[in-house]
Scaffold this active site. Structure first.
Site, PDB file in Angstrom:
ATOM      1  N   HIS A 134     128.966  39.795 -40.780  1.00 55.87           N
ATOM      2  CA  HIS A 134     127.659  40.310 -40.372  1.00 55.87           C
ATOM      3  C   HIS A 134     127.544  41.764 -40.837  1.00 55.87           C
ATOM      4  O   HIS A 134     128.502  42.519 -40.727  1.00 55.87           O
ATOM      5  CB  HIS A 134     127.545  40.214 -38.846  1.00 55.87           C
ATOM      6  CG  HIS A 134     126.196  40.552 -38.299  1.00 55.87           C
ATOM      7  ND1 HIS A 134     125.022  39.986 -38.769  1.00 55.87           N
ATOM      8  CD2 HIS A 134     125.818  41.410 -37.307  1.00 55.87           C
ATOM      9  CE1 HIS A 134     123.990  40.475 -38.083  1.00 55.87           C
ATOM     10  NE2 HIS A 134     124.448  41.350 -37.195  1.00 55.87           N
ATOM     11  N   CYS A 184     121.199  39.220 -42.699  1.00 54.81           N
ATOM     12  CA  CYS A 184     121.546  40.513 -42.087  1.00 54.81           C
ATOM     13  C   CYS A 184     121.752  41.598 -43.133  1.00 54.81           C
ATOM     14  O   CYS A 184     121.342  42.741 -42.950  1.00 54.81           O
ATOM     15  CB  CYS A 184     122.816  40.349 -41.273  1.00 54.81           C
ATOM     16  SG  CYS A 184     124.183  39.688 -42.231  1.00 54.81           S
ATOM     17  N   GLN A 229     115.847  39.285 -38.066  1.00 54.65           N
ATOM     18  CA  GLN A 229     116.134  38.452 -39.243  1.00 54.65           C
ATOM     19  C   GLN A 229     115.770  36.979 -39.047  1.00 54.65           C
ATOM     20  O   GLN A 229     115.721  36.223 -40.018  1.00 54.65           O
ATOM     21  CB  GLN A 229     117.604  38.573 -39.639  1.00 54.65           C
ATOM     22  CG  GLN A 229     118.576  37.926 -38.661  1.00 54.65           C
ATOM     23  CD  GLN A 229     120.027  38.169 -39.012  1.00 54.65           C
ATOM     24  OE1 GLN A 229     120.572  39.252 -38.768  1.00 54.65           O
ATOM     25  NE2 GLN A 229     120.686  37.177 -39.587  1.00 54.65           N
TER      26      GLN A 229
END
Ligand code: NAG
Ligand code: NAG
Ligand code: NAG
Length: 334
Positions: A280, A140, A134
């Site tokens: 995340h 993410c 990323q």
């Protein structure tokens, strides 16, 4: 590209010239180690910034050796993050604002088992695409989304495609997604569903920064028929979904210790379990158990050199770091 992004972002984000911490001077051996690490990761610093980076690196090195000499289910190691503070990492790679995890209504109806003791979609056939990176953008959620849909299409009998994260970064705002500032896979699946498709990586390459939407409908190559949201905190339903249906996108809270993960089953006492703390998104591609400790097999988006070839294992069955707060997967249209 990675190196130039890196310099750009560090330059832009560090508040003023870094303070030079007074601490024991680095030994020659430590300095050499840092220099070889710098060249391995293709990083360069100005004379001004160098001392702070060295300081961060030596601190990580100490934390890692202390951790690895203790009795833990996972090991730590140096990686591309080893000269950064966690605050910097948070700003560059993680969600800085809570996402709407708890607002996601569950619609997954779980059976009663039993479930196979282990599963790994990577070993079932060509169902999981290679690990991607990323870069320094909180995107993410787009990688978790493309990973789940790439697998869904392949499992449904299609080809294993590589789909365009950048389209989600640039175009999925109307579904409460925020490009490099975060988003949710469930909301991204909704976007792909209503947008009538997502383009391929080649046609819409990843740039790792926010940009203008350049979606071209005639170039869409993957489609979402429906979105399955797993009920909040129902980790058993995640097991069933991974066992019988598809890899599952989920979110969890990354804390400092996770950044140094190298291998083994990650388990933490410093992270939380609530949906407001997750920061995340990743992809569960399987699960198993080792020496009585159940785990998830998870695909990350920090490149193939982080963790175990880009993957990590995390303890299963305890809602570790809130991993069961926000799980979903797409039903593809084929
Ligand atoms: C390591 O930790 C495990 C689990 O907490 C425990 O069962 C084991 O006895 C420990 N081993 C040592 C050498 O302390
Ligand atoms: C799944 O979650 C998304 C976003 O979080 C939401 O828009 C959608 O309505 C949910 N789907 C169902 C069937 O509840
Ligand atoms: C959460 O949902 C509300 C209502 O749809 C929206 O106004 C808000 O911006 C969302 N928050 C995030 C971080 O997406």
């Amino acid at each position: 590209m990675w190196a130039s992004l890196w310099l750009l972002c560090v330059g832009a984000l560090l508040p003023g010239p870094p303070a030079c911490h007074a601490s024991t001077p680095a030994s020659t051996r430590e300095t050499l180690h840092f220099k070889s690490w710098l060249s391995q990761h293709q990083k360069q610093y100005s004379a001004e910034e160098y001392p702070q980076r060295l300081h961060n690196f030596l601190r990580a090195r100490r934390t890692i050796s202390r951790h690895n000499s203790g009795n833990h289910t996972f090991q730590m190691g140096l990686n591309q993050f080893s000269d950064m503070t966690f605050d910097e990492i948070r700003r560059m790679y993680l969600w800085t604002q809570p996402q709407n995890c708890s607002a996601t209504r569950g619609n997954y109806v779980r059976g009663t088992g039993p479930y196979p003791p282990s599963m790994d979609w990577r070993k079932k056939g060509k169902f999981v695409s290679p690990v991607k990176n990323q870069g320094s953008c909180g995107s993410c959620w787009t990688f978790s989304t493309t990973g789940a849909l790439e697998s869904a299409v392949a499992i449904a009998g299609g080809k294993l495609l590589s789909l365009a994260e950048q389209q989600l970064v640039d175009c999925a705002q109307a579904f409460n997604n925020h490009g490099c500032q975060g988003g949710l896979p469930s909301q991204a699946f909704e976007y792909i569903h209503y947008n009538k498709g997502i383009m391929g990586e080649d046609a819409y390459p990843y740039r790792g920064q926010d940009g203008r939407c350049k979606f071209q409908p005639e170039k869409a190559i993957a489609f979402v028929n429906d979105v399955v949201n797993i009920t909040l905190n129902d980790e058993e339903a995640m097991v069933e979904a991974v066992a019988f249906h598809n890899p599952v996108s989920f979110a969890f809270e990354v804390t400092d210790d996770f950044m140094m993960y190298r291998k083994g089953i990650y388990s933490s006492t410093s992270c939380h379990k609530t949906p407001d703390k997750v920061n995340h998104a990743v992809l569960a591609v399987g699960y198993g158990e080792k020496d009585g400790v159940p785990y998830w097999i998870v695909k990350n988006s920090w490149g193939p050199y982080w963790g175990m070839n880009g993957y990590f294992l995390i303890e299963r069955g305890k809602n570790m770091c809130g991993l069961a707060a926000c799980a979903s997967y797409p039903i593809p249209q084929v």
